[in-house]
Enzyme design. Structure first.
Site, PDB file in Angstrom:
ATOM      1  N   HIS A   1      59.891  67.946  16.311  1.00 46.39           N
ATOM      2  CA  HIS A   1      60.307  66.609  16.780  1.00 46.39           C
ATOM      3  C   HIS A   1      61.503  66.126  15.954  1.00 46.39           C
ATOM      4  O   HIS A   1      62.481  65.604  16.501  1.00 46.39           O
ATOM      5  CB  HIS A   1      59.184  65.580  16.590  1.00 46.39           C
ATOM      6  CG  HIS A   1      57.974  65.794  17.436  1.00 46.39           C
ATOM      7  ND1 HIS A   1      56.700  65.721  16.938  1.00 46.39           N
ATOM      8  CD2 HIS A   1      57.835  66.053  18.768  1.00 46.39           C
ATOM      9  CE1 HIS A   1      55.823  65.914  17.920  1.00 46.39           C
ATOM     10  NE2 HIS A   1      56.487  66.127  19.037  1.00 46.39           N
TER      11      HIS A   1
ATOM     12  N   LYS B   1      43.455  58.271  25.784  1.00 46.08           N
ATOM     13  CA  LYS B   1      43.438  59.384  24.824  1.00 46.08           C
ATOM     14  C   LYS B   1      43.129  58.832  23.448  1.00 46.08           C
ATOM     15  O   LYS B   1      43.633  57.768  23.073  1.00 46.08           O
ATOM     16  CB  LYS B   1      44.831  60.024  24.785  1.00 46.08           C
ATOM     17  CG  LYS B   1      44.853  61.477  25.225  1.00 46.08           C
ATOM     18  CD  LYS B   1      46.287  61.922  25.270  1.00 46.08           C
ATOM     19  CE  LYS B   1      46.479  63.394  25.000  1.00 46.08           C
ATOM     20  NZ  LYS B   1      47.905  63.724  25.052  1.00 46.08           N
TER      21      LYS B   1
ATOM     22  N   ARG C   1      60.625  73.629  24.299  1.00 48.78           N
ATOM     23  CA  ARG C   1      60.278  74.808  23.509  1.00 48.78           C
ATOM     24  C   ARG C   1      60.123  75.997  24.437  1.00 48.78           C
ATOM     25  O   ARG C   1      59.274  75.962  25.332  1.00 48.78           O
ATOM     26  CB  ARG C   1      58.941  74.599  22.778  1.00 48.78           C
ATOM     27  CG  ARG C   1      58.984  73.613  21.657  1.00 48.78           C
ATOM     28  CD  ARG C   1      57.586  73.220  21.281  1.00 48.78           C
ATOM     29  NE  ARG C   1      56.893  72.639  22.426  1.00 48.78           N
ATOM     30  CZ  ARG C   1      55.748  71.948  22.333  1.00 48.78           C
ATOM     31  NH1 ARG C   1      55.180  71.786  21.185  1.00 48.78           N
ATOM     32  NH2 ARG C   1      55.180  71.450  23.399  1.00 48.78           N
TER      33      ARG C   1
ATOM     34  N   SER D   1      51.912  69.469  17.765  1.00 45.61           N
ATOM     35  CA  SER D   1      51.120  68.583  16.898  1.00 45.61           C
ATOM     36  C   SER D   1      49.670  69.034  16.873  1.00 45.61           C
ATOM     37  O   SER D   1      49.015  69.029  15.839  1.00 45.61           O
ATOM     38  CB  SER D   1      51.184  67.148  17.404  1.00 45.61           C
ATOM     39  OG  SER D   1      52.497  66.673  17.403  1.00 45.61           O
TER      40      SER D   1
HETATM   41  O1  PNS Z   1      54.520  64.045  23.278  1.00 41.63           O
HETATM   42  P1  PNS Z   1      54.038  64.101  24.697  1.00 41.63           P
HETATM   43  O2  PNS Z   1      52.562  63.794  24.758  1.00 41.63           O
HETATM   44  O3  PNS Z   1      54.413  65.389  25.377  1.00 41.63           O
HETATM   45  O4  PNS Z   1      54.805  62.909  25.468  1.00 41.63           O
HETATM   46  C1  PNS Z   1      54.544  62.651  26.828  1.00 41.63           C
HETATM   47  C2  PNS Z   1      55.157  61.299  27.267  1.00 41.63           C
HETATM   48  C3  PNS Z   1      54.723  60.193  26.345  1.00 41.63           C
HETATM   49  C4  PNS Z   1      56.658  61.395  27.249  1.00 41.63           C
HETATM   50  C5  PNS Z   1      54.676  61.031  28.725  1.00 41.63           C
HETATM   51  O5  PNS Z   1      53.299  61.256  28.821  1.00 41.63           O
HETATM   52  C6  PNS Z   1      54.988  59.612  29.218  1.00 41.63           C
HETATM   53  O6  PNS Z   1      56.137  59.250  29.371  1.00 41.63           O
HETATM   54  N1  PNS Z   1      53.937  58.828  29.446  1.00 41.63           N
HETATM   55  C7  PNS Z   1      54.024  57.471  29.926  1.00 41.63           C
HETATM   56  C8  PNS Z   1      53.619  57.375  31.406  1.00 41.63           C
HETATM   57  C9  PNS Z   1      54.743  57.849  32.289  1.00 41.63           C
HETATM   58  O7  PNS Z   1      55.730  57.179  32.436  1.00 41.63           O
HETATM   59  N2  PNS Z   1      54.597  59.105  32.851  1.00 41.63           N
HETATM   60  C10 PNS Z   1      55.647  59.752  33.605  1.00 41.63           C
HETATM   61  C11 PNS Z   1      55.686  59.380  35.065  1.00 41.63           C
HETATM   62  S1  PNS Z   1      54.148  59.526  35.918  1.00 41.63           S
END
Ligand code: PNS
Length: 159
Positions: free
Chosen positions: A17, A41, A90, A128
């Site tokens: 990150h 979560k 990745r 993570s």
């Molecule tokens: O580190 P991560 O868990 O891969 O991040 C995922 C994240 C936070 C970018 C994604 O889950 C997100 O944007 N969640 C908020 C809800 C949302 O807008 N989802 C996308 C459209 S349905």
């Protein structure tokens, strides 16, 4: 004016990150790292801890801001006047999920672009969840999470 948001769970921030944040900050003036608060979560670290970890890990990048959001990312982007989502990629494992998320976000907000930065090859295997599993079983996480937070991550799993 490009205003970037690098969203994620950051539970906790990894060196992968940080690599993405450093490279985004080298290209763009306005970068906000935004921690998702997901009510469905249970994270290992609270949003305050995760933001503190990011702040401590990015103290050499004074322009980088740290924030949190809940709900839809595009709504948060709109509220901040931000127009670019930064995501790290990745190898190939991330592509499908990232492709779907970028497509959905583009559908939800036409004026928001997603830019992918290839994670440095030396960090491309980092997750993570793997760091947490490793430390929970007594493995060494040196070089996997930023040194500023290493002790706190180890302490959390040894409590
Ligand atoms: O580190 P991560 O868990 O891969 O991040 C995922 C994240 C936070 C970018 C994604 O889950 C997100 O944007 N969640 C908020 C809800 C949302 O807008 N989802 C996308 C459209 S349905």
């Amino acid at each position: 004016m490009i205003k970037c948001v690098y969203p994620g769970s950051f539970d906790p921030i990894t060196c992968g990150h940080l690599d993405v944040i450093e490279r985004a900050a080298a290209m763009f003036y306005d970068v906000t790292v935004a921690v998702l608060v997901n009510k469905n979560k249970v994270p290992a670290f609270t949003v305050e801890q995760r933001m503190d970890f990011i702040r401590r890990s990015t103290k050499h990048l004074p322009g980088v801001k740290v924030d949190w959001f809940s709900g839809l990312l595009v709504d948060y982007m709109k509220s901040r006047g931000a127009n670019v989502i930064i995501r790290g990629l990745r190898a190939t494992a991330d592509f499908e999920y990232e492709f779907q998320m970028a497509a959905m976000n583009a559908r939800l907000a036409k004026d928001v672009e997603t830019i992918f930065l290839m994670t440095d090859i030396s960090h491309s295997f980092l997750r993570s969840s793997m760091d947490k599993e490793l430390v929970a079983h007594g493995g060494k996480i040196t070089g996997l999470v930023p040194p500023e937070i290493e002790e706190d991550v180890i302490k959390y799993f040894n409590r």
